[in-house]
Design an enzyme around this catalytic site. Sequence first.
Site: not given
Ligand code: CP3
Length: 356
Positions: A32, A36, A45, A81, A158
């Site tokens: 990640r 944020r 965003r 994502d 999910y």
């Molecule tokens: O790593 C990176 O920089 C690449 C981008 C990336 C995102 N999601 C962007 C994101 C990657 C590799 C993911 C993978 C992802 N997404 C996973 C596997 C890794 C892990 O964390 O276990 C999972 C389970 C998801 C599903 C997901 N997406 C969740 C559970 C959430 C909410 C949790 C949170 O951190 O808010 C997201 C949202 C998300 N994906 C954000 C980002 C930058 C934040 C959302 C936002 O900007 O509102």
Amino acid sequence: MTEQNFPRLKNDQILRAIKGDDVDKVPVWIMRQAGRYLEEFRELRKKHDFFEICQTPELACEITLQPINRFDLDCSIIFSDILVIPQAMGLTVEMRPGVGPVLPQPLTDPSHMSRLKMPNVEVELGYVGKAITLTRHKLEGKVPLIGFAGAPWTLMGYMIQGGGSSTMAQARSWLYKYPNESHKLLQMITDVLVDYLVMQVKSGAQLLQVFESHGNFLNDELFKKYSLKYFIQINKEVKRKLSSLNIPQVPMIAFPKGATLNSIEIFAKEAGYDVIGLDWTVDPKDIRERVGPNITLQGNMDPCALYSSEEEVRQRAEKMVRDFGKHRYIANLGHGILPDTPIKSVEAFIEGIHSV
Ligand code: CP3
């Protein structure tokens, strides 16, 4: 796209670590890393919906490059994502601020699987391929680019729960109540993932990571049946398809987050991945002993350790490298970086890794 069309790679430390070659510095990237905790991410965003960013190659590219422009990272990961797969299979997915992903119409019964479709990934997810190709050009060979996907069991979770869950009770119940339908669903997801990962490599991804973020919900029996089995298939099929298309193979990283030590050990021996990602609960020396010397390990500092003082972050990063050793090792956190992490801690983490 063939490799010759892209700028020549200047930093191949992560690829060297995976091959077992000596590295100048231990390569580091952060799960990640585009997110944020970066004010430039939060700014962008404000103006765009999460999936709008994923679907707009120029925006996904810009965000992918944000951490690369700011920090001395050794690898990039395409901004997207794991939930674009359930979307492409026909389910609605929303990203709600402060809540996370929500699927308003989850699969609460196996009969609901009739709502799923098998997408042509080049059409439905072509935007990810375009983002990857554009990012490869814009990176100018500075560091390699990882493509990724969620593992079948994690996506199944999910799709059934309709969002995050602290127990995954409904998805886990499916495994006992409907084993055949569970396998059918996992197989459908696996087939889509294989095409999707191959498409990412065709577009320019230089490594692939598969995230099993829900590994912690499976005991050894369930892990073997419902996770490992599909990881093996993904690895074999991606390799087979790349080879039949005459596209060079890329290293495959698996992140079986929260899996038991037994499961990780079996995974290392049987799944055929080049790298295993570890969460922060795993002891570096213990896991190296269990998996042997021939696989690369990735991880695993607790993301919350970045809230200690800068000096302590630096010391912990150095100790982590000494504990894993510099051979066949990629430094990272044990899970995604948290939204309010201080930038100074990220700098201290990377400096600490590179100083050993
Ligand atoms: O790593 C990176 O920089 C690449 C981008 C990336 C995102 N999601 C962007 C994101 C990657 C590799 C993911 C993978 C992802 N997404 C996973 C596997 C890794 C892990 O964390 O276990 C999972 C389970 C998801 C599903 C997901 N997406 C969740 C559970 C959430 C909410 C949790 C949170 O951190 O808010 C997201 C949202 C998300 N994906 C954000 C980002 C930058 C934040 C959302 C936002 O900007 O509102």
